[in-house]
Design a protein around this motif. Structure first.
Motif, PDB file in Angstrom:
ATOM      1  N   ASP A  88      -0.650   3.725 -32.607  1.00  0.00           N
ATOM      2  CA  ASP A  88      -2.245   4.218 -32.994  1.00  0.00           C
ATOM      3  C   ASP A  88      -3.097   3.856 -31.772  1.00  0.00           C
ATOM      4  OD1 ASP A  88      -3.751   5.387 -34.687  1.00  0.00           O
ATOM      5  OD2 ASP A  88      -4.684   3.471 -35.287  1.00  0.00           O
ATOM      6  N   ILE A  89      -2.538   4.010 -30.650  1.00  0.00           N
ATOM      7  CA  ILE A  89      -3.744   3.711 -29.332  1.00  0.00           C
ATOM      8  C   ILE A  89      -3.769   4.895 -28.295  1.00  0.00           C
ATOM      9  CG2 ILE A  89      -3.097   1.323 -29.419  1.00  0.00           C
ATOM     10  CD1 ILE A  89      -1.716   1.787 -26.648  1.00  0.00           C
ATOM     11  N   ILE A  90      -2.619   5.985 -28.472  1.00  0.00           N
ATOM     12  CA  ILE A  90      -2.694   6.960 -27.704  1.00  0.00           C
ATOM     13  C   ILE A  90      -4.104   7.845 -27.602  1.00  0.00           C
ATOM     14  CG2 ILE A  90      -1.550   8.725 -29.217  1.00  0.00           C
ATOM     15  CD1 ILE A  90      -0.071   9.708 -26.738  1.00  0.00           C
ATOM     16  N   GLN A  91      -4.744   7.888 -28.874  1.00  0.00           N
ATOM     17  CA  GLN A  91      -6.001   8.464 -28.891  1.00  0.00           C
ATOM     18  C   GLN A  91      -7.219   7.618 -28.625  1.00  0.00           C
ATOM     19  OE1 GLN A  91      -4.424   7.291 -31.226  1.00  0.00           O
ATOM     20  NE2 GLN A  91      -5.755   6.444 -32.940  1.00  0.00           N
ATOM     21  N   ARG A  92      -7.097   6.767 -28.398  1.00  0.00           N
ATOM     22  CA  ARG A  92      -8.383   5.624 -28.218  1.00  0.00           C
ATOM     23  C   ARG A  92      -8.396   5.437 -26.565  1.00  0.00           C
ATOM     24  NH1 ARG A  92      -6.316   0.186 -30.944  1.00  0.00           N
ATOM     25  NH2 ARG A  92      -8.398  -0.386 -29.889  1.00  0.00           N
ATOM     26  N   GLY A  93      -9.954   5.714 -26.419  1.00  0.00           N
ATOM     27  CA  GLY A  93     -10.362   5.405 -25.267  1.00  0.00           C
ATOM     28  C   GLY A  93     -10.413   3.922 -24.438  1.00  0.00           C
ATOM     29  N   GLY A  94     -10.802   3.595 -23.453  1.00  0.00           N
ATOM     30  CA  GLY A  94     -10.662   2.245 -22.932  1.00  0.00           C
ATOM     31  C   GLY A  94      -9.242   1.674 -22.803  1.00  0.00           C
ATOM     32  N   THR A  95      -9.378   0.400 -22.846  1.00  0.00           N
ATOM     33  CA  THR A  95      -7.996  -0.082 -22.791  1.00  0.00           C
ATOM     34  C   THR A  95      -7.673  -1.317 -23.573  1.00  0.00           C
ATOM     35  OG1 THR A  95      -6.640  -1.735 -21.221  1.00  0.00           O
ATOM     36  CG2 THR A  95      -8.848  -1.476 -20.556  1.00  0.00           C
TER      37      THR A  95
END
Length: 319
Positions: A59-66
Protein backbone atom coordinates in the motif's frame (compact mmCIF):
# COMPACT_ATOMS: atom_id res chain seq x y z
CA UNK A 1 25.51 -11.26 -1.19
CA UNK A 2 22.95 -11.88 1.55
CA UNK A 3 21.90 -8.50 2.94
CA UNK A 4 21.21 -5.25 1.13
CA UNK A 5 19.91 -1.89 2.31
CA UNK A 6 17.98 0.90 0.61
CA UNK A 7 17.89 4.58 1.51
CA UNK A 8 16.45 7.82 0.13
CA UNK A 9 18.48 11.00 0.34
CA UNK A 10 18.21 14.71 -0.49
CA UNK A 11 15.01 16.20 -1.84
CA UNK A 12 12.07 13.81 -2.05
CA UNK A 13 10.38 13.05 -5.36
CA UNK A 14 7.17 11.25 -6.30
CA UNK A 15 7.52 7.48 -6.85
CA UNK A 16 10.45 7.06 -4.47
CA UNK A 17 8.11 4.69 -2.63
CA UNK A 18 7.53 2.71 -5.82
CA UNK A 19 11.31 2.32 -6.18
CA UNK A 20 11.66 1.22 -2.53
CA UNK A 21 8.87 -1.31 -3.07
CA UNK A 22 10.58 -2.74 -6.15
CA UNK A 23 13.93 -3.03 -4.36
CA UNK A 24 12.40 -4.80 -1.35
CA UNK A 25 10.22 -7.23 -3.28
CA UNK A 26 12.88 -8.04 -5.89
CA UNK A 27 15.47 -8.56 -3.16
CA UNK A 28 13.25 -10.90 -1.17
CA UNK A 29 12.34 -12.81 -4.33
CA UNK A 30 16.07 -13.29 -4.97
CA UNK A 31 16.58 -14.69 -1.47
CA UNK A 32 18.10 -11.57 0.09
CA UNK A 33 17.39 -9.89 3.39
CA UNK A 34 16.48 -6.28 2.68
CA UNK A 35 16.93 -3.44 5.17
CA UNK A 36 15.55 0.07 5.13
CA UNK A 37 17.56 3.07 6.31
CA UNK A 38 15.68 5.96 7.88
CA UNK A 39 16.72 9.57 7.09
CA UNK A 40 19.28 8.88 4.37
CA UNK A 41 22.97 9.07 5.17
CA UNK A 42 22.19 10.45 8.63
CA UNK A 43 20.41 7.19 9.41
CA UNK A 44 23.32 5.21 8.03
CA UNK A 45 25.65 6.99 10.46
CA UNK A 46 23.33 6.56 13.48
CA UNK A 47 22.28 2.99 12.67
CA UNK A 48 18.59 3.70 11.99
CA UNK A 49 18.29 0.49 10.00
CA UNK A 50 15.50 -2.10 10.13
CA UNK A 51 14.67 -5.27 8.25
CA UNK A 52 11.85 -4.99 5.71
CA UNK A 53 9.50 -7.64 4.39
CA UNK A 54 6.87 -7.68 1.65
CA UNK A 55 4.30 -6.29 4.08
CA UNK A 56 6.59 -3.31 4.79
CA UNK A 57 5.98 -2.02 1.28
CA UNK A 58 2.29 -2.88 0.94
CA UNK A 59 0.00 0.00 0.00
CA UNK A 60 2.82 2.48 -0.74
CA UNK A 61 3.10 2.50 -4.55
CA UNK A 62 0.43 5.22 -4.79
CA UNK A 63 1.89 7.39 -2.02
CA UNK A 64 4.10 10.43 -2.58
CA UNK A 65 7.16 11.24 -0.50
CA UNK A 66 9.24 8.43 0.98
CA UNK A 67 8.32 6.03 3.78
CA UNK A 68 12.03 5.89 4.67
CA UNK A 69 12.06 9.67 5.11
CA UNK A 70 14.97 11.73 3.92
CA UNK A 71 17.54 14.24 5.11
CA UNK A 72 20.66 16.05 4.00
CA UNK A 73 23.75 14.99 5.92
CA UNK A 74 26.62 17.39 6.46
CA UNK A 75 28.36 14.84 8.68
CA UNK A 76 28.49 12.26 5.88
CA UNK A 77 30.50 14.74 3.79
CA UNK A 78 33.38 14.36 6.27
CA UNK A 79 35.78 11.38 6.38
CA UNK A 80 34.84 10.86 10.03
CA UNK A 81 31.15 10.70 9.21
CA UNK A 82 31.69 8.21 6.40
CA UNK A 83 33.81 6.06 8.71
CA UNK A 84 30.95 5.95 11.22
CA UNK A 85 28.60 4.84 8.43
CA UNK A 86 31.10 2.19 7.34
CA UNK A 87 31.33 0.86 10.90
CA UNK A 88 27.54 0.47 11.04
CA UNK A 89 27.50 -1.27 7.66
CA UNK A 90 30.14 -3.74 8.83
CA UNK A 91 28.47 -4.45 12.17
CA UNK A 92 25.11 -5.14 10.50
CA UNK A 93 26.80 -7.16 7.73
CA UNK A 94 25.22 -5.14 4.92
CA UNK A 95 26.64 -6.40 1.61
CA UNK A 96 25.31 -3.69 -0.68
CA UNK A 97 23.38 -0.42 -0.63
CA UNK A 98 20.90 1.13 -3.06
CA UNK A 99 20.64 4.92 -2.89
CA UNK A 100 17.63 6.76 -4.33
CA UNK A 101 18.19 10.47 -4.91
CA UNK A 102 19.77 13.16 -7.06
CA UNK A 103 23.33 14.18 -7.89
CA UNK A 104 24.27 14.95 -4.27
CA UNK A 105 23.03 11.53 -3.18
CA UNK A 106 25.00 9.94 -6.01
CA UNK A 107 28.20 11.66 -4.89
CA UNK A 108 27.59 10.10 -1.47
CA UNK A 109 27.07 6.70 -3.07
CA UNK A 110 30.32 7.12 -4.98
CA UNK A 111 32.19 7.88 -1.76
CA UNK A 112 30.72 4.75 -0.15
CA UNK A 113 31.86 2.69 -3.14
CA UNK A 114 35.37 4.08 -2.72
CA UNK A 115 35.30 2.63 0.81
CA UNK A 116 34.56 -0.81 -0.59
CA UNK A 117 30.78 -0.89 -0.14
CA UNK A 118 28.95 -2.07 -3.29
CA UNK A 119 26.58 0.79 -4.04
CA UNK A 120 23.97 1.42 -6.76
CA UNK A 121 22.12 4.68 -7.44
CA UNK A 122 18.55 5.22 -8.65
CA UNK A 123 17.81 8.75 -9.96
CA UNK A 124 15.03 10.24 -7.86
CA UNK A 125 14.64 13.97 -8.56
CA UNK A 126 11.91 16.09 -10.12
CA UNK A 127 14.46 18.35 -11.85
CA UNK A 128 15.41 15.74 -14.50
CA UNK A 129 18.93 17.19 -14.26
CA UNK A 130 21.02 14.00 -14.55
CA UNK A 131 22.35 13.91 -18.09
CA UNK A 132 23.07 10.19 -18.36
CA UNK A 133 19.37 9.24 -18.20
CA UNK A 134 16.46 10.40 -20.35
CA UNK A 135 14.17 10.73 -17.32
CA UNK A 136 14.46 10.71 -13.55
CA UNK A 137 11.92 9.24 -11.11
CA UNK A 138 9.44 11.95 -10.14
CA UNK A 139 9.82 14.25 -13.13
CA UNK A 140 6.63 13.15 -14.88
CA UNK A 141 4.51 13.57 -11.75
CA UNK A 142 5.94 17.02 -11.03
CA UNK A 143 5.25 17.97 -14.64
CA UNK A 144 1.62 16.87 -14.38
CA UNK A 145 1.24 18.77 -11.10
CA UNK A 146 2.56 21.90 -12.81
CA UNK A 147 0.18 21.42 -15.74
CA UNK A 148 -2.79 21.08 -13.41
CA UNK A 149 -1.82 24.36 -11.71
CA UNK A 150 -1.24 26.11 -15.05
CA UNK A 151 -4.69 25.05 -16.29
CA UNK A 152 -6.35 26.48 -13.19
CA UNK A 153 -4.36 29.71 -13.23
CA UNK A 154 -5.19 30.17 -16.93
CA UNK A 155 -8.92 30.12 -16.10
CA UNK A 156 -8.68 33.07 -13.74
CA UNK A 157 -6.06 34.76 -15.92
CA UNK A 158 -8.49 34.69 -18.86
CA UNK A 159 -11.35 35.99 -16.72
CA UNK A 160 -9.30 39.00 -15.66
CA UNK A 161 -7.38 39.37 -18.96
CA UNK A 162 -4.11 39.41 -17.07
CA UNK A 163 -0.57 38.05 -17.37
CA UNK A 164 0.45 35.20 -15.05
CA UNK A 165 4.07 34.42 -14.21
CA UNK A 166 4.26 30.85 -12.89
CA UNK A 167 7.49 29.70 -11.24
CA UNK A 168 8.21 25.98 -11.40
CA UNK A 169 11.08 24.06 -9.85
CA UNK A 170 14.37 23.49 -11.65
CA UNK A 171 17.43 24.90 -9.93
CA UNK A 172 19.99 24.56 -12.72
CA UNK A 173 17.92 22.68 -15.29
CA UNK A 174 15.03 24.09 -17.28
CA UNK A 175 13.43 20.77 -18.28
CA UNK A 176 10.41 21.15 -16.00
CA UNK A 177 9.82 24.69 -17.26
CA UNK A 178 10.16 23.77 -20.95
CA UNK A 179 7.99 20.65 -20.76
CA UNK A 180 5.30 22.42 -18.73
CA UNK A 181 5.52 25.43 -21.03
CA UNK A 182 4.86 23.32 -24.12
CA UNK A 183 2.20 21.11 -22.52
CA UNK A 184 0.57 24.09 -20.82
CA UNK A 185 0.52 26.33 -23.90
CA UNK A 186 2.64 29.07 -22.33
CA UNK A 187 3.42 32.29 -24.18
CA UNK A 188 7.02 32.36 -22.93
CA UNK A 189 9.41 30.07 -21.06
CA UNK A 190 12.31 31.42 -19.00
CA UNK A 191 15.07 28.92 -18.14
CA UNK A 192 18.56 29.15 -16.57
CA UNK A 193 20.22 27.91 -19.77
CA UNK A 194 18.99 30.72 -22.06
CA UNK A 195 19.39 34.49 -21.73
CA UNK A 196 16.21 36.54 -21.92
CA UNK A 197 15.04 40.12 -21.67
CA UNK A 198 11.83 41.46 -20.19
CA UNK A 199 11.39 43.37 -23.44
CA UNK A 200 11.26 40.10 -25.41
CA UNK A 201 8.56 38.79 -23.09
CA UNK A 202 6.57 42.00 -23.36
CA UNK A 203 6.81 41.92 -27.15
CA UNK A 204 5.24 38.44 -27.08
CA UNK A 205 2.51 39.73 -24.79
CA UNK A 206 1.70 42.64 -27.10
CA UNK A 207 1.67 40.33 -30.14
CA UNK A 208 -0.76 38.03 -28.33
CA UNK A 209 -2.98 40.92 -27.31
CA UNK A 210 -3.20 42.11 -30.93
CA UNK A 211 -4.22 38.61 -32.03
CA UNK A 212 -7.02 38.54 -29.46
CA UNK A 213 -5.49 36.54 -26.59
CA UNK A 214 -7.26 37.02 -23.27
CA UNK A 215 -4.35 35.86 -21.14
CA UNK A 216 -0.59 35.31 -21.16
CA UNK A 217 1.17 32.53 -19.26
CA UNK A 218 4.89 32.97 -18.55
CA UNK A 219 6.70 29.91 -17.13
CA UNK A 220 9.79 30.69 -15.07
CA UNK A 221 12.30 28.12 -13.76
CA UNK A 222 13.26 28.62 -10.10
CA UNK A 223 16.94 28.69 -11.11
CA UNK A 224 16.24 32.05 -12.74
CA UNK A 225 14.08 33.11 -9.81
CA UNK A 226 12.36 36.39 -9.06
CA UNK A 227 8.80 35.68 -10.20
CA UNK A 228 7.42 38.64 -8.24
CA UNK A 229 10.07 40.98 -9.62
CA UNK A 230 9.47 39.82 -13.19
CA UNK A 231 5.72 40.27 -12.77
CA UNK A 232 6.20 43.85 -11.55
CA UNK A 233 8.47 44.63 -14.49
CA UNK A 234 6.00 43.23 -17.02
CA UNK A 235 3.12 45.20 -15.52
CA UNK A 236 5.25 48.34 -15.48
CA UNK A 237 6.05 48.04 -19.20
CA UNK A 238 2.74 46.70 -20.54
CA UNK A 239 0.27 48.27 -18.06
CA UNK A 240 -1.46 44.87 -18.05
CA UNK A 241 -2.33 43.43 -14.64
CA UNK A 242 0.30 40.77 -13.89
CA UNK A 243 0.35 38.21 -11.09
CA UNK A 244 3.08 35.83 -9.93
CA UNK A 245 2.55 32.31 -8.58
CA UNK A 246 5.35 30.18 -7.11
CA UNK A 247 4.27 26.53 -7.24
CA UNK A 248 7.00 25.42 -4.82
CA UNK A 249 6.77 22.14 -2.96
CA UNK A 250 3.39 21.03 -4.31
CA UNK A 251 5.46 19.74 -7.25
CA UNK A 252 7.28 17.28 -4.99
CA UNK A 253 4.22 15.77 -3.37
CA UNK A 254 1.13 13.90 -4.44
CA UNK A 255 0.37 10.47 -5.81
CA UNK A 256 2.89 9.55 -8.53
CA UNK A 257 1.79 9.19 -12.14
CA UNK A 258 1.50 5.77 -13.76
CA UNK A 259 4.59 6.56 -15.83
CA UNK A 260 6.68 7.34 -12.73
CA UNK A 261 5.44 4.25 -10.89
CA UNK A 262 6.46 2.02 -13.78
CA UNK A 263 9.83 3.75 -14.24
CA UNK A 264 10.61 3.51 -10.51
CA UNK A 265 9.60 -0.16 -10.45
CA UNK A 266 11.80 -1.00 -13.42
CA UNK A 267 14.77 0.86 -11.95
CA UNK A 268 14.36 -0.68 -8.49
CA UNK A 269 14.28 -4.15 -9.98
CA UNK A 270 17.35 -3.44 -12.11
CA UNK A 271 19.31 -2.03 -9.15
CA UNK A 272 18.99 -5.30 -7.24
CA UNK A 273 19.97 -7.32 -10.29
CA UNK A 274 23.07 -5.17 -10.83
CA UNK A 275 24.13 -5.68 -7.19
CA UNK A 276 23.71 -9.44 -7.59
CA UNK A 277 25.89 -9.33 -10.69
CA UNK A 278 28.70 -8.19 -8.41
CA UNK A 279 28.81 -4.62 -9.73
CA UNK A 280 29.43 -1.51 -7.66
CA UNK A 281 29.57 2.25 -8.19
CA UNK A 282 26.83 2.06 -10.83
CA UNK A 283 23.73 4.15 -11.46
CA UNK A 284 20.50 3.04 -13.08
CA UNK A 285 18.94 5.04 -15.90
CA UNK A 286 16.70 4.85 -18.93
CA UNK A 287 17.78 5.42 -22.54
CA UNK A 288 15.41 4.93 -25.48
CA UNK A 289 13.03 3.13 -23.09
CA UNK A 290 15.73 0.60 -22.11
CA UNK A 291 16.82 0.38 -18.46
CA UNK A 292 20.60 0.74 -18.29
CA UNK A 293 23.38 0.87 -15.71
CA UNK A 294 26.47 3.04 -15.95
CA UNK A 295 29.59 3.82 -13.95
CA UNK A 296 28.66 6.46 -11.40
CA UNK A 297 31.69 8.66 -12.02
CA UNK A 298 31.11 8.61 -15.76
CA UNK A 299 27.42 9.39 -15.26
CA UNK A 300 28.10 12.37 -12.99
CA UNK A 301 30.73 13.71 -15.39
CA UNK A 302 28.33 13.90 -18.35
CA UNK A 303 27.28 17.52 -18.84
CA UNK A 304 23.57 18.21 -19.17
CA UNK A 305 23.03 19.31 -22.77
CA UNK A 306 20.29 21.88 -23.15
CA UNK A 307 17.59 20.77 -25.58
CA UNK A 308 17.64 23.68 -28.02
CA UNK A 309 15.12 21.99 -30.31
CA UNK A 310 12.56 21.63 -27.52
CA UNK A 311 13.12 25.21 -26.39
CA UNK A 312 12.68 26.48 -29.97
CA UNK A 313 9.46 24.48 -30.16
CA UNK A 314 8.16 26.20 -27.02
CA UNK A 315 8.88 29.60 -28.62
CA UNK A 316 7.46 28.62 -32.01
CA UNK A 317 4.18 27.35 -30.55
CA UNK A 318 3.73 30.43 -28.40
CA UNK A 319 3.53 32.76 -31.40
Amino acid sequence: MKRIAVLTSGGDSPAMNAAIRAVVRTGIEKGLKVYGVHRGYNGLISGEIFEMDKHSVSDIIQRGGTILRTARSEEFKTPEGRQKALNVIKVLKIDGIIVIGGDGSFHGADLLSDLGVPTIGIPGTIDNDLAYTDYTVGFDTALNTAIDAINKIRDTSSSHERVSVIEVMGRNCGDLAIYSGIAGGAEYVVVPEKPFTVEDICENIFNGKRSGKLHNIIILAEGVGGAQKLARKIEEITSIETRATVLGYIQRGGSPSASDRILASRMGNKAVEVLLEGKSARVIGIKNNKIIDMDIKEALAIPKVFDEELFDLSISLSN
